[in-house]
Design an enzyme around this catalytic site. Structure first.
Site, short mmCIF file in Angstrom:
data_model
loop_
_atom_site.label_atom_id
_atom_site.label_comp_id
_atom_site.label_asym_id
_atom_site.label_seq_id
_atom_site.Cartn_x
_atom_site.Cartn_y
_atom_site.Cartn_z
CB ALA A 171 -0.87 -0.02 1.24
N GLY A 202 0.76 -5.11 0.81
CA GLY A 202 -0.54 -5.02 0.15
C GLY A 202 -0.51 -5.60 -1.26
CD GLU A 243 -2.28 -7.47 3.12
OE1 GLU A 243 -1.88 -6.31 2.92
OE2 GLU A 243 -2.96 -7.80 4.10
CD GLU A 256 2.34 -5.52 5.36
OE1 GLU A 256 3.21 -6.43 5.48
OE2 GLU A 256 1.56 -5.47 4.41
N1 COA Z 1 4.57 3.49 -0.25
C1 COA Z 1 5.01 4.71 -0.66
N2 COA Z 1 6.28 4.96 -1.02
C2 COA Z 1 7.14 3.94 -0.97
C3 COA Z 1 6.76 2.65 -0.55
C4 COA Z 1 5.41 2.45 -0.19
N3 COA Z 1 4.96 1.25 0.20
N4 COA Z 1 7.85 1.85 -0.60
C5 COA Z 1 8.85 2.62 -1.04
N5 COA Z 1 8.43 3.88 -1.27
C6 COA Z 1 9.20 5.00 -1.79
C7 COA Z 1 10.38 5.34 -0.91
O1 COA Z 1 10.02 6.23 0.12
C8 COA Z 1 11.34 5.96 -1.91
O2 COA Z 1 10.92 7.28 -2.11
P1 COA Z 1 11.98 8.43 -2.44
O3 COA Z 1 12.64 8.03 -3.71
O4 COA Z 1 11.18 9.67 -2.54
O5 COA Z 1 12.94 8.43 -1.29
C9 COA Z 1 11.07 5.20 -3.17
O6 COA Z 1 9.78 4.60 -3.01
C10 COA Z 1 12.08 4.11 -3.47
O7 COA Z 1 12.15 3.27 -2.31
P2 COA Z 1 13.53 2.69 -1.82
O8 COA Z 1 13.28 2.03 -0.52
O9 COA Z 1 14.56 3.75 -1.88
O10 COA Z 1 13.86 1.62 -2.94
P3 COA Z 1 14.55 0.23 -2.78
O11 COA Z 1 14.63 -0.31 -4.15
O12 COA Z 1 15.76 0.35 -1.94
O13 COA Z 1 13.53 -0.66 -1.91
C11 COA Z 1 11.39 -1.61 -1.31
C12 COA Z 1 12.25 -0.94 -2.41
C13 COA Z 1 10.00 -1.76 -1.87
C14 COA Z 1 11.96 -2.97 -0.96
C15 COA Z 1 11.41 -0.73 -0.04
O14 COA Z 1 11.10 0.59 -0.42
C16 COA Z 1 10.40 -1.16 0.99
O15 COA Z 1 10.65 -2.05 1.76
N6 COA Z 1 9.25 -0.45 1.02
C17 COA Z 1 8.27 -0.66 2.04
C18 COA Z 1 7.35 -1.73 1.60
C19 COA Z 1 6.32 -1.93 2.67
O16 COA Z 1 6.55 -1.82 3.84
N7 COA Z 1 5.11 -2.27 2.20
C20 COA Z 1 4.05 -2.48 3.08
C21 COA Z 1 3.41 -1.19 3.42
S1 COA Z 1 2.10 -1.46 4.55
#
Ligand code: COA
Length: 703
Positions: free
Chosen positions: A67, A106, A109, A129
């Site tokens: 999400a 999400g 999910e 999460e």
């Molecule tokens: N929602 C909104 N923005 C998100 C996001 C999410 N779920 N996941 C990542 N982003 C954003 C980051 O803030 C970053 O933004 P920025 O460029 O403005 O700094 C950008 O996307 C890139 O993310 P980054 O973490 O730098 O890339 P990465 O390739 O190193 O890692 C992920 C990618 C997806 C593995 C990592 O971002 C992550 O673990 N995200 C969280 C996922 C999560 O917790 N999902 C469940 C949410 S309830």
């Protein structure tokens, strides 16, 4: 950087299959735009007589990453994610999730609500999460457990661990791992076309909500839930999200599916409002903000081979971090004997990992094939980056940087691993000071996540960009600091340690101080840390800093007395604590020495509570943190939080000292300040006040 492109969902027809391709760079978060586009297209495509099956896939580098976290603070705009999932589950035509690279939170999910799931090889799946203090909130705890089994759910949902496609197929999460020469989306469409027109009963039967077998099995093994709780309590001291995830999964055993979903949503909402989630989400964004550092538009140099000078505790730890990250490495020691000892230590480390199953014989052969340890400095010639990791003595380091010019390439980046010495002074001794940078690793360097990158006045943008790229490949949280004594971390923690020692000299037991701070959540109390680092190290730092201490500052002397009495800490079994059989125990001898040592001239104002102890130390830390910000040593407040959490054992669930102080509030700080021996100045409190009225300025990432 977030791409300016808008989220899009594009429907294309491939025979009788409709492919819904979603794009929301950079990570395909499921925000409002994606929900709206998917909902609209699902409604029209399921109604179309020309469509037999629908494939949901993502463009870009991966399937949905979850999400959209940035929408969590507001009301969810319709169509809601729940509404979208209901639509998929109610579809009269099969909906296939086609996942590549990663499917998280999400995103997974949503896939779990589909009738079929296919994935490209190499895709990883998981629920991150809990790392944000949350639990899955779109039915993940219920649907995943029903499809993949409760044991797997208890293993990955409360930990945030991922599984690969092979494992996902084995546990029934995937119907197929598509492995062929053809483009993945073509294969996914072919899979959907091959489904024909499954009868309604078959489709309904495939929905995760209707898989009862796993629930029945889990009801016979309730003990596994208790075992999971105990395991998680040991692993995640003081974090409550992992236990909340177990609560949500466990509801499946006693509640009908819809009620268990409602229960999961209730827990999710509670978590969302929790201080733990706010702190962890703050750290998530802080890490991303810390990556946004100007490198004067310089491109990083390619790093293939890394050189390390010195194979002591730090050098070895750095070497292990480097070779485990896939680099080739050359370590030089002062002589062959020392080199052999270093090689044996590294091999011992790799063997231990082999015994625990995390490295194969082939991995070890590969790693050692990339590793050279010797005493011949000419081995450093091919290195793109050389890290000096010898004792913390300025003259020695300067001598080494003088020698490095003779053996390294002119374009090699040269780093000093120092915890506080002037990088500029070290760089003066180098032939090309613009190539010199500080890389402050934390011990053990292969374990600790923090890397302070120290930019001296002459450090080039290229050296900085290269160091940042290197840190990323090591998997470190890198924070850039300006070159000032102690950089960010040791500078602020020095004040905290000093405050703790002053309290002790005023009559508070060091063991009470440690206990209070450990209870607050610090990985170790200040005196336990001193013993771990070595009281001799503290002695060296005191000598170095003596001249810089402003006149009239009360400097504690107890630790120096312990050092003079031959108590060096853990290394000789006697420091602030005694270590009979290696176990940390209060020392009667230290208490005796303290009894006769009251340079403050009196006892602490009154017997302090644990809260008083914590706040007194934290207030001192905060005061210094603001000075570090004022002087530009740290670029933003959230960098200080990252340093504290990833380098100094500050509790993650508090979000770092700056975030914590913002949460606590100004009036509370003013009142604690009255008891603090190093109170935060009025000027700083006023700034704190101003920061609070502009949210984000204090603990915010400044992004
Ligand atoms: N929602 C909104 N923005 C998100 C996001 C999410 N779920 N996941 C990542 N982003 C954003 C980051 O803030 C970053 O933004 P920025 O460029 O403005 O700094 C950008 O996307 C890139 O993310 P980054 O973490 O730098 O890339 P990465 O390739 O190193 O890692 C992920 C990618 C997806 C593995 C990592 O971002 C992550 O673990 N995200 C969280 C996922 C999560 O917790 N999902 C469940 C949410 S309830």
């Amino acid at each position: 950087m977030n791409s300016p492109r808008k989220p899009s969902v594009e429907a294309t027809r491939h025979g009788r299959v409709s492919l819904l391709l979603c794009e929301n760079p950079p990570v395909n978060a499921i925000g409002h735009g994606i929900r709206e586009g998917l909902f609209r297209n699902l409604v029209s495509e399921t109604a179309s007589e020309d469509v037999d099956a629908i494939v949901i896939a993502c463009g870009g580098s991966a399937f949905f990453a979850g999400a959209d976290i940035s929408e969590f603070s507001g009301e969810e705009q319709p169509p809601t994610a729940d509404g979208l999932i209901d639509l998929i589950e109610g579809s009269p035509k099969p909906v296939v999730a086609a996942m590549h690279s990663r499917a998280l939170g999400g995103g997974l999910e949503l896939a779990l609500a589909c009738h079929y799931r296919v994935a490209a090889p190499g895709t990883v799946f998981g629920f991150p999460e809990v790392t944000l203090g949350l639990i899955p909130g779109l039915g993940g705890t219920q649907r995943f457990a029903r499809i993949a089994g409760f044991a797997e759910a208890l293993r990955i949902i409360p930990t945030g661990e991922t599984i690969d496609a092979t494992r996902a197929e084995a546990i029934g999460l995937l119907d197929r791992v598509v492995d062929s020469e053809l483009p993945f989306l073509d294969e996914a469409v072919a899979f959907a076309a091959g489904l024909g027109c499954p009868p309604h009963d078959l489709l309904v039967g495939r929905l995760a909500r209707n898989c009862q077998e796993a629930v029945d099995k889990a009801r016979l093994d309730r003990a596994s839930f208790q075992e999971a709780r105990e395991r998680l309590a040991r692993r995640y001291r003081k974090l409550s999200a992992p236990q909340a995830a177990v609560d949500a999964i466990g509801a499946a055993l006693d509640l009908p599916f819809e009620d268990a979903l409602a229960n999961e949503r209730r827990i999710f909402n509670e978590r969302l409002a929790s201080s733990e989630s706010q702190a962890l989400t703050h750290l998530f964004f802080a890490e991303r903000a810390a990556r946004k550092v100007s490198t004067l538009d310089s491109a990083p140099a390619e790093i293939g081979t890394v050189g390390i000078v010195g194979g002591g505790t730090m050098g070895r730890g750095i070497l292990i971090a480097v070779i485990e990250a896939g680099f080739a490495a050359v370590l030089v020691e002062r002589d062959e004997k020392a080199a052999r000892a270093c090689l044996e230590a590294v091999e011992g480390h790799l063997r231990r990992k082999h015994r625990t199953g995390s490295l194969s014989e082939a991995d070890i052969a590969d790693i050692l094939g990339r590793t050279a340890i010797g005493a011949d400095w000419s081995g450093l010639e091919p290195c793109d980056l050389v890290i000096e990791a010898v004792f913390e003595k300025l003259d020695l380091k300067r001598e080494i940087f003088g020698q490095l010019a003779k053996v390294t390439r002119p374009d090699a980046v040269l780093a000093t691993n120092t915890s506080g010495l002037s990088v500029a002074r070290i760089a003066e001794a180098a032939a090309r000071p613009e190539n010199v940078i500080g890389l402050h690793f934390f011990s053990p360097a292969n374990v600790m996540k923090l890397l302070e990158i120290v930019q001296a006045p002459l450090t080039s943008g290229r050296a900085l960009a290269t160091s940042r790229a290197f840190a990323r490949r090591l998997g470190k949280v890198a924070v850039v600091a300006k070159d000032a004594d102690g950089f960010i971390g040791n500078r602020i923690f020095d004040r905290y340690w000093r405050e703790a020692e002053l309290m002790v000299e005023d009559g508070v037991s060091p063991y009470d101080v440690d206990a209070a701070l450990e209870d607050f959540g610090m990985a170790m109390g200040p005196f336990a840390v001193s013993d771990l680092a070595g009281l001799d190290l503290g002695h060296d730092i005191r000598i170095r800093q003596a001249a810089a201490v402003p006149a009239g500052t009360r400097v504690p002397t107890m630790e120096e007395r312990l050092f003079q009495a031959g108590r060096l800490g853990q290394k000789n079994g006697a420091g602030w604590y005694d270590y009979p059989d290696g176990k940390r125990m209060p020392s009667p001898r230290v208490l005796d020495l303290l009894h006769g040592h009251k340079p403050g001239g009196g006892a602490y104002p009154s017997a302090p509570s644990s809260q008083d102890i914590v706040l007194t130390c934290m207030t001192a830390l905060l005061g210094e943190a603001f000075r570090v910000l004022d002087e530009g040593v740290a670029a933003r407040a959230s960098d200080i939080d990252l340093v504290a959490v990833h380098g100094y054992g500050f509790p993650k669930f508090v979000g770092g000292p700056m975030h914590w102080f913002e949460t606590v509030g100004l009036s509370q700080i003013r009142s604690w300040n009255r008891r603090a021996l190093y109170p935060v100045s009025d000027e700083i409190l006023q700034r704190f006040d101003a920061g609070r009225s502009a949210p984000g300025n204090i603990s915010g990432s400044g992004a």
